[in-house]
Design a protein around this motif. Structure first.
Motif, PDB file in Angstrom:
ATOM      1  N   LEU A 413       0.836  -1.209   0.000  1.00  0.00           N
ATOM      2  CA  LEU A 413       0.000   0.000   0.000  1.00  0.00           C
ATOM      3  C   LEU A 413       0.865   1.252   0.000  1.00  0.00           C
ATOM      4  O   LEU A 413       0.530   2.260  -0.634  1.00  0.00           O
ATOM      5  CB  LEU A 413      -0.936  -0.015   1.212  1.00  0.00           C
ATOM      6  N   PHE A 414       1.990   1.209   0.716  1.00  0.00           N
ATOM      7  CA  PHE A 414       2.910   2.345   0.716  1.00  0.00           C
ATOM      8  C   PHE A 414       3.476   2.578  -0.688  1.00  0.00           C
ATOM      9  O   PHE A 414       3.621   3.717  -1.135  1.00  0.00           O
ATOM     10  CB  PHE A 414       4.044   2.100   1.709  1.00  0.00           C
ATOM     11  N   ALA A 415       3.793   1.486  -1.397  1.00  0.00           N
ATOM     12  CA  ALA A 415       4.390   1.598  -2.726  1.00  0.00           C
ATOM     13  C   ALA A 415       3.432   2.204  -3.744  1.00  0.00           C
ATOM     14  O   ALA A 415       3.859   2.665  -4.806  1.00  0.00           O
ATOM     15  CB  ALA A 415       4.866   0.225  -3.199  1.00  0.00           C
ATOM     16  N   GLU A 416       2.128   2.198  -3.422  1.00  0.00           N
ATOM     17  CA  GLU A 416       1.146   2.842  -4.316  1.00  0.00           C
ATOM     18  C   GLU A 416       1.420   4.333  -4.465  1.00  0.00           C
ATOM     19  O   GLU A 416       1.183   4.914  -5.522  1.00  0.00           O
ATOM     20  CB  GLU A 416      -0.271   2.647  -3.757  1.00  0.00           C
ATOM     21  N   ASN A 417       1.888   4.942  -3.383  1.00  0.00           N
ATOM     22  CA  ASN A 417       2.156   6.380  -3.379  1.00  0.00           C
ATOM     23  C   ASN A 417       3.572   6.608  -3.914  1.00  0.00           C
ATOM     24  O   ASN A 417       4.551   6.526  -3.183  1.00  0.00           O
ATOM     25  CB  ASN A 417       2.016   6.933  -1.956  1.00  0.00           C
ATOM     26  N   ARG A 418       3.682   6.893  -5.205  1.00  0.00           N
ATOM     27  CA  ARG A 418       4.989   7.013  -5.834  1.00  0.00           C
ATOM     28  C   ARG A 418       5.800   8.169  -5.243  1.00  0.00           C
ATOM     29  O   ARG A 418       7.021   8.057  -5.090  1.00  0.00           O
ATOM     30  CB  ARG A 418       4.827   7.223  -7.335  1.00  0.00           C
ATOM     31  N   ALA A 419       5.140   9.249  -4.893  1.00  0.00           N
ATOM     32  CA  ALA A 419       5.866  10.396  -4.342  1.00  0.00           C
ATOM     33  C   ALA A 419       6.484  10.055  -2.995  1.00  0.00           C
ATOM     34  O   ALA A 419       7.651  10.380  -2.728  1.00  0.00           O
ATOM     35  CB  ALA A 419       4.930  11.595  -4.215  1.00  0.00           C
ATOM     36  N   ALA A 420       5.692   9.380  -2.145  1.00  0.00           N
ATOM     37  CA  ALA A 420       6.219   9.001  -0.835  1.00  0.00           C
ATOM     38  C   ALA A 420       7.343   7.977  -0.978  1.00  0.00           C
ATOM     39  O   ALA A 420       8.357   8.041  -0.276  1.00  0.00           O
ATOM     40  CB  ALA A 420       5.089   8.439   0.029  1.00  0.00           C
ATOM     41  N   MET A 421       7.165   7.037  -1.899  1.00  0.00           N
ATOM     42  CA  MET A 421       8.195   6.019  -2.096  1.00  0.00           C
ATOM     43  C   MET A 421       9.483   6.639  -2.625  1.00  0.00           C
ATOM     44  O   MET A 421      10.590   6.265  -2.231  1.00  0.00           O
ATOM     45  CB  MET A 421       7.683   4.941  -3.050  1.00  0.00           C
ATOM     46  N   LYS A 422       9.330   7.615  -3.506  1.00  0.00           N
ATOM     47  CA  LYS A 422      10.504   8.255  -4.105  1.00  0.00           C
ATOM     48  C   LYS A 422      11.331   8.977  -3.045  1.00  0.00           C
ATOM     49  O   LYS A 422      12.556   9.101  -3.172  1.00  0.00           O
ATOM     50  CB  LYS A 422      10.047   9.233  -5.184  1.00  0.00           C
ATOM     51  N   SER A 423      10.669   9.444  -1.980  1.00  0.00           N
ATOM     52  CA  SER A 423      11.374  10.199  -0.947  1.00  0.00           C
ATOM     53  C   SER A 423      12.263   9.312  -0.074  1.00  0.00           C
ATOM     54  O   SER A 423      13.140   9.825   0.626  1.00  0.00           O
ATOM     55  CB  SER A 423      10.376  10.955  -0.068  1.00  0.00           C
ATOM     56  N   VAL A 424      12.018   8.009  -0.077  1.00  0.00           N
ATOM     57  CA  VAL A 424      12.812   7.120   0.776  1.00  0.00           C
ATOM     58  C   VAL A 424      13.684   6.155  -0.023  1.00  0.00           C
ATOM     59  O   VAL A 424      14.644   5.599   0.511  1.00  0.00           O
ATOM     60  CB  VAL A 424      11.908   6.311   1.728  1.00  0.00           C
ATOM     61  N   GLN A 425      13.361   5.947  -1.308  1.00  0.00           N
ATOM     62  CA  GLN A 425      14.173   5.020  -2.098  1.00  0.00           C
ATOM     63  C   GLN A 425      15.533   5.630  -2.411  1.00  0.00           C
ATOM     64  O   GLN A 425      15.641   6.812  -2.732  1.00  0.00           O
ATOM     65  CB  GLN A 425      13.465   4.678  -3.411  1.00  0.00           C
ATOM     66  N   VAL A 426      16.575   4.811  -2.304  1.00  0.00           N
ATOM     67  CA  VAL A 426      17.932   5.216  -2.647  1.00  0.00           C
ATOM     68  C   VAL A 426      18.340   4.452  -3.896  1.00  0.00           C
ATOM     69  O   VAL A 426      18.216   3.224  -3.956  1.00  0.00           O
ATOM     70  CB  VAL A 426      18.912   4.914  -1.498  1.00  0.00           C
ATOM     71  N   THR A 427      18.808   5.175  -4.911  1.00  0.00           N
ATOM     72  CA  THR A 427      19.195   4.516  -6.160  1.00  0.00           C
ATOM     73  C   THR A 427      20.600   3.928  -6.028  1.00  0.00           C
ATOM     74  O   THR A 427      21.378   4.308  -5.138  1.00  0.00           O
ATOM     75  CB  THR A 427      19.170   5.504  -7.336  1.00  0.00           C
ATOM     76  N   ARG A 428      20.910   3.035  -6.946  1.00  0.00           N
ATOM     77  CA  ARG A 428      22.236   2.417  -6.941  1.00  0.00           C
ATOM     78  C   ARG A 428      23.328   3.455  -7.184  1.00  0.00           C
ATOM     79  O   ARG A 428      24.409   3.376  -6.581  1.00  0.00           O
ATOM     80  CB  ARG A 428      22.285   1.318  -8.010  1.00  0.00           C
TER      81      ARG A 428
END
Length: 449
Positions: A413-428
């Motif tokens: 359900l958290f992953a549905e919110n792309r903006a919120a997910m983008k704020s915590v995901q770290v890219t390679r």
């Protein structure tokens, strides 16, 4: 002063994999536009070797028919991944190899991974290296497992008006998560989805501890089951319950000396049951049945009434073992473990939470993990917390429809919110530029993005 370069736009792939990496099972699945429990796959998080010396890895264990004397190697011990060699074998069979249940290309996949509270920094660094250097996932974030539960529809669990899901994945304002799993039990207060770190408490009793204790009791009273961990775990799940009145039930199952037998109380026989052991050669599963105290049952057990060619029926008669084993969740002192039970641990956790949050926390206690499915667990937990909590506070304890998949569903359900997910995901690329120490600050919220 030179002008700082404009930060590059971070693009994340569309596909997101959520992995709740538990000690007993791994709950994994891809995020969808409308996540459901059916999207989550439960995969044994282990490598097993049967008595024919055949090796079973992860989901392949579902094809095994002979669990007699089967030995397990688990990559997660005490809630922490300590053996990445074994974990890599499980992940490879699930995510990489042809025929894997969740085969994907990590370079085109975002990863949301859970970890236990207070995981040592060295183990977190190992995890970061495996994710980005070995598997090369496009982006990745680590969450405390209990914190993802805040993104579920919490009001529905307490029969309150459901949350407006059109607003996106917003976490519950106040939630107290009691997660009793395979290796341990944790109590985690969450405020707006963020753990209150100083209030997290841990009890070193989980499903593994209970299974080993039942294994010892059965080996002393019935058969030698020290090598039958899988069987005893099935017995535990089938027959154990949490007693409402431990002393009363202990008295009801006490046989006493032959010369001074206690009077039989109506309902005593409800506690004592027979568990018929499985016959792996005949592909017969074990099952529970009402206790039969007759002489014919005892004679059949030793084979005196078995006809020619008829298999001897082996069973165990279980009485107080049914409730003395899960009692350890509430009274670890019964086996000399100097730790408080779950209700006392909850109150210890609350003592580190601001007093103003107590009413909201105690009114929203969520029980997750496999042990929450034990019969009587929820009623006993709520009853004992209510006795310890301040009188002016309302105590409510709820359990999700599936307490094992609940953490995974919260992540989906958290992953549905792309903006919120983008704020915590770290890219390679960010990992390669800043290193693992910077990742830890991002995941803890010390660095705002």
């Amino acid at each position: 002063m030179p002008r700082l370069p404009k930060p590059q736009e971070r693009h994340l792939p569309e596909q997101t994999l959520i992995v709740d990496n538990g000690s007993y099972t791994m709950k994994a699945g891809f995020a969808t536009s409308s996540p459901s429990l059916e999207d989550c796959h439960i995969i044994p998080n282990c490598i097993a070797r049967d008595r024919a010396k055949r090796i079973w890895v992860g989901a392949h264990l579902e094809k095994c028919n002979d669990f007699g004397e089967i030995a397990f190697r688990r990559p997660v011990e005490k809630g922490y991944v300590v053996n990445w060699e074994a974990e890599k074998a499980v992940w490879d069979s699930t995510f990489i190899e042809n025929g894997g249940k969740l085969k994907c290309n990590p370079q085109d996949t975002n990863l949301i991974l859970t970890e236990s509270p207070n995981t040592p920094t060295a183990l977190q660094t190992n995890c970061d290296q495996m994710v980005f250097e070995e598997y090369e996932f496009a982006s990745y974030s680590r969450f405390l497992g209990p914190s993802l539960n805040a993104y579920n529809d919490i009001p529905r669990f307490f029969d309150d008006p459901p949350r407006d899901m059109s607003l996106g994945a917003s976490p519950a304002e106040c939630l107290l998560v009691v997660d009793s799993g395979f290796s341990h039990t944790t109590v985690t207060p969450l405020f707006h989805g963020k753990p209150i770190q100083q209030a997290i408490r841990r009890l070193d009793i989980g499903g593994k501890f209970l299974t080993n204790y039942l294994k010892e009791l059965v080996s002393i009273r019935h058969y030698n089951m020290l090598d039958e961990t899988h069987l005893i775990n099935e017995v535990k799940e089938a027959i154990c319950f949490v007693s409402e009145d431990f002393k009363r039930d202990l008295e009801r199952t006490w046989k006493g000396a032959s010369g001074r037998q206690k009077k039989t109380v109506k309902g005593d026989d409800d506690i004592v049951v027979d568990y018929v052991l499985p016959d792996y050669n005949a592909h017969k599963q074990g099952y529970t049945r009402p206790h039969d105290p007759s002489l014919s049952a005892k004679m059949k057990k030793i084979g005196a009434l078995a006809g020619a060619g008829e298999a001897v029926e082996e069973f165990m008669t279980l009485g107080n073992e049914r409730f003395t084993v899960p009692e350890l969740l509430f009274n670890p002192n019964d086996v000399g473990l100097r730790q408080p039970g779950i209700p006392e641990t909850v109150l210890q956790s609350m003592s580190s939470v601001p007093t103003g949050l107590w009413p909201a926390m105690l009114a929203n206690i969520l029980a997750v993990g496999g042990n929450s499915r034990i019969k009587g667990y929820m009623e006993r937990l709520e009853s004992e917390i209510r006795q310890l909590a301040p009188a002016e506070c309302i105590v409510r304890v709820a359990r999700p429809p599936d307490p094992i998949k609940s953490t995974w569903l919260g992540g989906a359900l958290f992953a549905e919110n792309r903006a919120a997910m983008k704020s915590v995901q770290v890219t390679r690329q960010e990992y390669q530029e800043h290193g693992s120490g910077w990742l830890a600050k991002v995941f803890s919220g010390a660095i705002a993005r």
